[in-house]
Scaffold this motif. Structure first.
Motif, PDB file in Angstrom:
ATOM      1  N   SER A  41       8.675  -6.871  -4.012  1.00  0.00           N
ATOM      2  CA  SER A  41       7.386  -6.995  -4.351  1.00  0.00           C
ATOM      3  C   SER A  41       6.833  -7.818  -3.370  1.00  0.00           C
ATOM      4  CB  SER A  41       7.290  -7.478  -5.725  1.00  0.00           C
ATOM      5  OG  SER A  41       6.053  -7.941  -6.554  1.00  0.00           O
ATOM      6  N   PRO A  42       5.595  -7.528  -2.832  1.00  0.00           N
ATOM      7  CA  PRO A  42       4.369  -6.448  -3.378  1.00  0.00           C
ATOM      8  C   PRO A  42       4.919  -5.209  -2.723  1.00  0.00           C
ATOM      9  CG  PRO A  42       3.485  -7.621  -1.743  1.00  0.00           C
ATOM     10  CD  PRO A  42       4.838  -8.436  -1.883  1.00  0.00           C
ATOM     11  N   TRP A  43       4.443  -4.298  -3.581  1.00  0.00           N
ATOM     12  CA  TRP A  43       4.570  -2.958  -3.120  1.00  0.00           C
ATOM     13  C   TRP A  43       3.189  -2.377  -2.460  1.00  0.00           C
ATOM     14  CZ3 TRP A  43       6.544   0.314  -8.084  1.00  0.00           C
ATOM     15  CH2 TRP A  43       7.582  -0.299  -8.335  1.00  0.00           C
ATOM     16  N   ARG A  44       3.484  -1.528  -1.449  1.00  0.00           N
ATOM     17  CA  ARG A  44       2.353  -0.909  -0.657  1.00  0.00           C
ATOM     18  C   ARG A  44       2.350   0.566  -1.042  1.00  0.00           C
ATOM     19  NH1 ARG A  44       0.654  -5.990   0.375  1.00  0.00           N
ATOM     20  NH2 ARG A  44       1.284  -6.705   2.656  1.00  0.00           N
ATOM     21  N   LEU A  45       1.078   0.992  -1.609  1.00  0.00           N
ATOM     22  CA  LEU A  45       0.970   2.145  -2.041  1.00  0.00           C
ATOM     23  C   LEU A  45       0.080   2.955  -1.320  1.00  0.00           C
ATOM     24  CD1 LEU A  45       0.657   1.585  -6.055  1.00  0.00           C
ATOM     25  CD2 LEU A  45       2.699   1.909  -4.648  1.00  0.00           C
ATOM     26  N   GLY A  46       0.711   4.247  -0.969  1.00  0.00           N
ATOM     27  CA  GLY A  46      -0.221   5.296  -0.266  1.00  0.00           C
ATOM     28  C   GLY A  46      -0.785   4.933   0.943  1.00  0.00           C
ATOM     29  N   LEU A  47      -1.388   5.728   1.448  1.00  0.00           N
ATOM     30  CA  LEU A  47      -2.201   5.556   2.680  1.00  0.00           C
ATOM     31  C   LEU A  47      -2.860   4.598   3.257  1.00  0.00           C
ATOM     32  CD1 LEU A  47      -2.943   9.301   3.509  1.00  0.00           C
ATOM     33  CD2 LEU A  47      -0.817   8.298   4.200  1.00  0.00           C
ATOM     34  N   ASP A  48      -3.595   3.908   2.061  1.00  0.00           N
ATOM     35  CA  ASP A  48      -4.465   2.739   2.305  1.00  0.00           C
ATOM     36  C   ASP A  48      -3.630   1.311   2.096  1.00  0.00           C
ATOM     37  OD1 ASP A  48      -3.904   2.525  -0.458  1.00  0.00           O
ATOM     38  OD2 ASP A  48      -5.955   2.658  -1.139  1.00  0.00           O
TER      39      ASP A  48
END
Length: 169
Positions: A41-48
Protein backbone atom coordinates in the motif's frame (compact mmCIF):
# COMPACT_ATOMS: atom_id res chain seq x y z
CA UNK A 1 0.29 11.52 -2.35
CA UNK A 2 2.38 12.39 -5.42
CA UNK A 3 2.89 9.77 -8.10
CA UNK A 4 6.44 9.10 -9.27
CA UNK A 5 5.69 8.07 -12.86
CA UNK A 6 9.37 7.28 -13.50
CA UNK A 7 9.74 4.75 -10.67
CA UNK A 8 9.68 1.14 -11.88
CA UNK A 9 6.34 -0.42 -11.08
CA UNK A 10 5.21 -4.03 -10.93
CA UNK A 11 1.69 -5.20 -11.70
CA UNK A 12 0.54 -7.37 -8.79
CA UNK A 13 -3.14 -7.83 -9.65
CA UNK A 14 -6.30 -6.23 -11.00
CA UNK A 15 -9.71 -5.09 -9.86
CA UNK A 16 -12.12 -7.75 -11.15
CA UNK A 17 -15.50 -6.56 -9.88
CA UNK A 18 -17.53 -4.97 -7.14
CA UNK A 19 -18.66 -6.60 -3.92
CA UNK A 20 -21.69 -5.32 -2.03
CA UNK A 21 -22.77 -1.71 -1.77
CA UNK A 22 -20.14 -0.24 0.58
CA UNK A 23 -17.28 0.23 -1.92
CA UNK A 24 -15.60 -3.18 -1.65
CA UNK A 25 -13.93 -4.55 -4.80
CA UNK A 26 -13.07 -8.07 -5.92
CA UNK A 27 -9.36 -8.46 -6.59
CA UNK A 28 -7.41 -10.98 -8.65
CA UNK A 29 -3.95 -11.22 -7.10
CA UNK A 30 -0.75 -12.20 -8.92
CA UNK A 31 1.18 -12.54 -5.65
CA UNK A 32 2.06 -15.82 -3.96
CA UNK A 33 0.26 -16.29 -1.64
CA UNK A 34 -2.65 -14.26 -3.06
CA UNK A 35 -3.12 -12.44 0.27
CA UNK A 36 0.37 -11.00 -0.16
CA UNK A 37 -1.12 -8.20 -2.26
CA UNK A 38 -2.79 -6.83 0.89
CA UNK A 39 0.63 -6.02 2.36
CA UNK A 40 1.38 -3.48 -0.36
CA UNK A 41 0.00 0.00 0.00
CA UNK A 42 -0.59 2.35 -1.61
CA UNK A 43 -1.71 0.74 -4.83
CA UNK A 44 -1.55 2.59 -8.13
CA UNK A 45 -4.55 1.80 -10.29
CA UNK A 46 -4.84 1.89 -14.06
CA UNK A 47 -3.19 4.12 -16.58
CA UNK A 48 -3.60 7.31 -14.55
CA UNK A 49 -1.75 5.61 -11.66
CA UNK A 50 -4.07 7.16 -9.08
CA UNK A 51 -2.97 6.23 -5.56
CA UNK A 52 -5.27 4.17 -3.31
CA UNK A 53 -4.51 2.95 0.22
CA UNK A 54 -5.71 -0.47 1.27
CA UNK A 55 -8.06 -0.05 4.23
CA UNK A 56 -8.84 -3.74 4.73
CA UNK A 57 -9.00 -6.94 2.78
CA UNK A 58 -9.73 -10.63 3.18
CA UNK A 59 -10.22 -13.93 1.40
CA UNK A 60 -13.65 -14.47 -0.09
CA UNK A 61 -14.30 -17.73 -1.89
CA UNK A 62 -11.41 -18.31 -4.31
CA UNK A 63 -10.47 -14.64 -4.45
CA UNK A 64 -10.03 -11.54 -2.35
CA UNK A 65 -12.23 -8.61 -1.49
CA UNK A 66 -10.70 -5.26 -0.58
CA UNK A 67 -11.91 -1.95 0.77
CA UNK A 68 -9.88 1.04 -0.38
CA UNK A 69 -9.70 4.40 1.40
CA UNK A 70 -11.94 6.89 -0.37
CA UNK A 71 -14.04 4.24 -2.09
CA UNK A 72 -17.30 4.47 -0.16
CA UNK A 73 -19.98 3.01 -2.42
CA UNK A 74 -20.74 0.61 -5.25
CA UNK A 75 -20.65 3.34 -7.92
CA UNK A 76 -17.12 4.42 -6.96
CA UNK A 77 -16.02 0.77 -6.84
CA UNK A 78 -17.51 0.13 -10.29
CA UNK A 79 -15.28 2.87 -11.77
CA UNK A 80 -12.20 0.87 -10.67
CA UNK A 81 -13.20 -2.44 -12.28
CA UNK A 82 -10.69 -3.66 -14.86
CA UNK A 83 -7.81 -1.52 -13.62
CA UNK A 84 -4.41 -3.09 -13.02
CA UNK A 85 -2.91 -2.80 -9.55
CA UNK A 86 0.75 -1.86 -9.45
CA UNK A 87 3.24 -1.09 -6.70
CA UNK A 88 6.75 0.38 -6.74
CA UNK A 89 9.41 -2.25 -7.53
CA UNK A 90 11.31 -1.32 -4.37
CA UNK A 91 8.37 -2.48 -2.20
CA UNK A 92 8.91 -6.09 -3.29
CA UNK A 93 11.15 -8.34 -1.20
CA UNK A 94 14.46 -9.34 -2.75
CA UNK A 95 14.16 -12.51 -4.85
CA UNK A 96 15.83 -15.72 -3.73
CA UNK A 97 19.10 -16.72 -5.45
CA UNK A 98 18.48 -17.75 -9.08
CA UNK A 99 14.98 -16.23 -8.94
CA UNK A 100 14.04 -13.03 -10.74
CA UNK A 101 11.19 -10.61 -11.07
CA UNK A 102 10.13 -10.41 -14.70
CA UNK A 103 10.42 -6.62 -14.65
CA UNK A 104 14.14 -6.99 -13.83
CA UNK A 105 14.69 -9.23 -16.90
CA UNK A 106 12.91 -6.99 -19.39
CA UNK A 107 15.42 -5.04 -21.47
CA UNK A 108 18.36 -7.40 -20.86
CA UNK A 109 20.60 -8.12 -23.84
CA UNK A 110 20.43 -11.81 -24.75
CA UNK A 111 23.41 -13.65 -26.20
CA UNK A 112 24.33 -17.28 -26.68
CA UNK A 113 27.08 -18.93 -24.66
CA UNK A 114 29.22 -18.51 -27.80
CA UNK A 115 28.65 -14.74 -27.79
CA UNK A 116 26.09 -14.51 -30.62
CA UNK A 117 23.67 -11.62 -29.97
CA UNK A 118 20.01 -12.67 -30.18
CA UNK A 119 18.32 -9.43 -29.14
CA UNK A 120 16.69 -7.99 -26.05
CA UNK A 121 14.16 -9.44 -23.59
CA UNK A 122 10.88 -7.81 -24.59
CA UNK A 123 8.63 -9.56 -22.07
CA UNK A 124 7.88 -12.90 -20.46
CA UNK A 125 4.76 -15.00 -20.12
CA UNK A 126 3.75 -18.08 -18.17
CA UNK A 127 2.74 -21.42 -19.65
CA UNK A 128 1.77 -24.60 -17.88
CA UNK A 129 5.25 -26.09 -18.21
CA UNK A 130 7.55 -23.09 -17.73
CA UNK A 131 7.87 -19.37 -18.26
CA UNK A 132 8.82 -18.14 -21.74
CA UNK A 133 11.22 -15.30 -22.56
CA UNK A 134 10.27 -13.28 -25.65
CA UNK A 135 13.48 -12.02 -27.27
CA UNK A 136 13.27 -9.38 -29.99
CA UNK A 137 16.20 -8.90 -32.33
CA UNK A 138 16.42 -9.37 -36.08
CA UNK A 139 13.41 -11.61 -35.43
CA UNK A 140 11.34 -12.72 -32.46
CA UNK A 141 12.41 -15.80 -30.50
CA UNK A 142 10.55 -17.63 -27.73
CA UNK A 143 12.97 -19.20 -25.25
CA UNK A 144 11.84 -21.42 -22.39
CA UNK A 145 13.03 -20.03 -19.05
CA UNK A 146 14.63 -23.26 -17.87
CA UNK A 147 17.48 -22.47 -15.53
CA UNK A 148 20.68 -24.44 -16.22
CA UNK A 149 19.42 -25.87 -19.50
CA UNK A 150 18.51 -22.84 -21.63
CA UNK A 151 19.18 -19.94 -19.28
CA UNK A 152 22.83 -20.16 -18.27
CA UNK A 153 23.45 -16.79 -16.65
CA UNK A 154 21.58 -13.64 -15.72
CA UNK A 155 23.79 -10.66 -14.92
CA UNK A 156 21.56 -7.79 -13.81
CA UNK A 157 24.51 -5.44 -13.30
CA UNK A 158 25.75 -5.99 -16.87
CA UNK A 159 22.11 -6.13 -18.12
CA UNK A 160 22.85 -9.43 -19.91
CA UNK A 161 21.36 -12.91 -20.17
CA UNK A 162 23.43 -15.78 -21.57
CA UNK A 163 21.58 -18.72 -23.07
CA UNK A 164 22.35 -22.13 -24.51
CA UNK A 165 20.38 -21.67 -27.72
CA UNK A 166 20.98 -22.35 -31.40
CA UNK A 167 20.92 -18.88 -33.05
CA UNK A 168 19.44 -20.38 -36.23
CA UNK A 169 16.41 -21.64 -34.32
Amino acid sequence: MDVDHDAPRVVVGRIAGVFGVQGWVKVVSETDPPEGILGYSPWRLGLDQQSWRVREGKRHGKGLIVRLEGCADRDQAAELVGREISVPRDQLPPPAPDEFYWIDLEGLTVETVDGVALGVVDHLFATGANDVVVVRGERERLLPFVWGEVIQEVDLEQRRMRVDWDPTF
